[in-house]
Design an enzyme around this catalytic site. Structure first.
Site, PDB file in Angstrom:
ATOM      1  N   ASP A  14       0.440  -0.846  -0.263  1.00 40.63           N
ATOM      2  CA  ASP A  14       0.188   0.212   0.117  1.00 40.63           C
ATOM      3  C   ASP A  14       1.008   1.258   0.470  1.00 40.63           C
ATOM      4  OD1 ASP A  14      -2.451  -1.229   0.265  1.00 40.63           O
ATOM      5  OD2 ASP A  14      -2.489  -1.251   2.090  1.00 40.63           O
ATOM      6  N   ARG A  95       2.795   5.653  17.492  1.00 38.65           N
ATOM      7  CA  ARG A  95       2.684   6.230  16.085  1.00 38.65           C
ATOM      8  C   ARG A  95       3.714   7.425  16.752  1.00 38.65           C
ATOM      9  NH1 ARG A  95       1.860   2.426  14.229  1.00 38.65           N
ATOM     10  NH2 ARG A  95      -0.012   1.632  13.238  1.00 38.65           N
ATOM     11  N   ASP A 124      -5.525   5.325  14.772  1.00 36.31           N
ATOM     12  CA  ASP A 124      -4.788   5.753  13.506  1.00 36.31           C
ATOM     13  C   ASP A 124      -4.225   7.530  12.991  1.00 36.31           C
ATOM     14  OD1 ASP A 124      -2.949   4.044  14.980  1.00 36.31           O
ATOM     15  OD2 ASP A 124      -2.680   2.514  13.470  1.00 36.31           O
ATOM     16  N   SER A 175      -5.072  -7.887   9.127  1.00 33.82           N
ATOM     17  CA  SER A 175      -4.317  -6.125   9.733  1.00 33.82           C
ATOM     18  C   SER A 175      -3.412  -6.492  10.603  1.00 33.82           C
ATOM     19  CB  SER A 175      -5.483  -5.219   9.253  1.00 33.82           C
ATOM     20  OG  SER A 175      -4.443  -4.039   9.632  1.00 33.82           O
TER      21      SER A 175
END
Length: 401
Positions: A14, A95, A124, A175
């Site tokens: 991706d 993150r 996210d 995922s």
């Protein structure tokens, strides 16, 4: 001058396709930014070369494993942070460190925009964009999947059409996000919350049903930070890695939970965090010995709020910073050794020792040498229960009228 966009780059399909996709959609040059937070897999150099091969004009790579362990995992441990009492914030704490490097790269390469690969459904996107707004308020944010219609089938077709150096084989049904603090798995078969997770989901942990012999480990803490295992000095990163290996071999740290996402939906998640869960267990038991009762009770409330803030993408917020100051103050005396047995999916503490302990053997013992004056207990109970006793008397008086 051509606009430049910094892209959070993982090396997968991706984000590899996103390099060219963003370029075609916006006319901007793309700088790929890859940050190693202990996720394993390919080397940073391999990922860097792939980014350049997919059309990035620059590729910024950072080994942030020690930074992540020291500045993000350790505060999480000090807070005993478990969102909704279950989740040790595996993705949530990675993150902010990635954001820090994205903003740094944007400054270094003169970019005006930061891009990430999140969808419009998850947490996210919030964590990335709130962090970017805070550290780089002048920077814009885009998400190719959310904002530029980059779906999975389009990504595969684009990669094949352009001959990009990336595999476009059939998608893994799950995922997955992972780092040294743990591993998160969602979607696919797991979206039916009645379905039990299958064995192929797990990677950090062995099945706990048929464990090897029990593994006894002693973890040494100094001011809330683990500094040694079985007497051997380690950095925080090394401690997490060692306990991932040893606790993982015993199936410790498997979590199956339906959690409340920030965007308002409930989501089924499977987590593996063997090192994190063993460390949080050990740390909490050491706090039980070294932190005063009222302080400990209030810290539990603070830890819950801290977990919610971090889960909700507020790592850089003023409240989070203030709670950090309180938590750090509580860790002054959290030093000593915790002995625990890792076996069959459990991490069970069976020994504690500390030079800063509040445990007083002479007060606690029921044997000869007891220094606790039991004669004071009767008066203490009278005074402690007096307000309830007076209120109960009023209730009887009023109800009898």
């Amino acid at each position: 001058m051509t606009e430049r966009i910094v892209l959070a780059y993982s090396g997968g399909l991706d984000t590899s396709v996103a390099i060219g996709w963003i370029g075609e959609a916006t006319g901007a040059e793309v700088i790929a930014v890859a940050v190693d937070v202990g996720q394993g897999g390919e080397s940073l150099e391999t990922i860097r070369q792939r980014a350049l091969g997919c059309g990035a004009v620059e590729a910024y790579v950072a080994d942030a494993r020690d930074e992540f362990a020291n500045e993000y995992a350790m505060p999480t441990l000090k807070a005993n942070a478990l969102y909704q009492g279950h989740y040790p914030l595996v993705s949530a704490i990675s993150r902010p460190v990635i954001v820090k490097h994205l903003v740094k790269a944007a400054r270094e390469f003169g970019a005006t925009t930061v891009a990430h690969g999140c969808t419009g459904k998850g947490n996210d996107q919030v964590r990335f964009e709130v962090g970017i707004q805070t550290l780089g308020p002048d920077l814009k944010c885009i998400a190719p999947v959310r904002d530029l219609a980059l779906t999975r089938d389009k990504a595969i077709a684009f990669a094949e059409e352009k001959g990009l150096p990336i595999e476009t084989t059939k998608k893994n049904p799950y995922s997955i996000d992972q780092n040294v603090w743990g591993r998160a798995v969602e979607t696919g078969y797991l979206e039916d919350i009645w379905n039990a997770p299958t064995k192929d989901i797990y990677d950090y942990t062995a099945t706990p049903e048929f464990p090897p012999a029990a593994d006894e480990v002693t973890i040494t803490f100094e001011a809330g930070v683990p500094v040694a295992i079985d007497g051997v000095k380690h950095t925080p990163l090394q401690v997490i890695q060692e306990l991932n290996r040893r606790a993982g071999a015993q199936g410790v740290g498997r979590i199956d939970v339906v959690e409340d996402r920030l965007v308002g939906i409930k989501s089924r998640e499977i987590y593996e965090a063997p090192g994190a869960m063993a460390l949080i267990t050990a740390h909490k038991h050491l706090e039980d010995v070294t932190i005063e009762r009222e302080q400990a009770r209030f810290k539990a409330t603070v830890g819950q709020r801290w977990s919610e803030l971090v889960y909700d993408g507020q790592w850089f917020s003023p409240l989070k910073r203030s709670l950090d100051a309180f938590i750090e103050d509580t860790q002054k005396y959290v030093s000593g050794d915790i002995r625990m047995v890792l076996h069959g999916g459990q991490a069970i503490v069976n020994g504690r020792r500390s030079d800063t302990s509040l445990y007083d053997f002479d007060l606690a013992t029921y044997d000869t040498g007891d220094t606790f004056d039991q004669s004071q207990a009767k008066g203490f109970i009278e005074l402690w229960g007096m307000s309830s006793k007076v209120a109960a008397g009023r209730d009887l008086r009023v109800s009898g009228q």
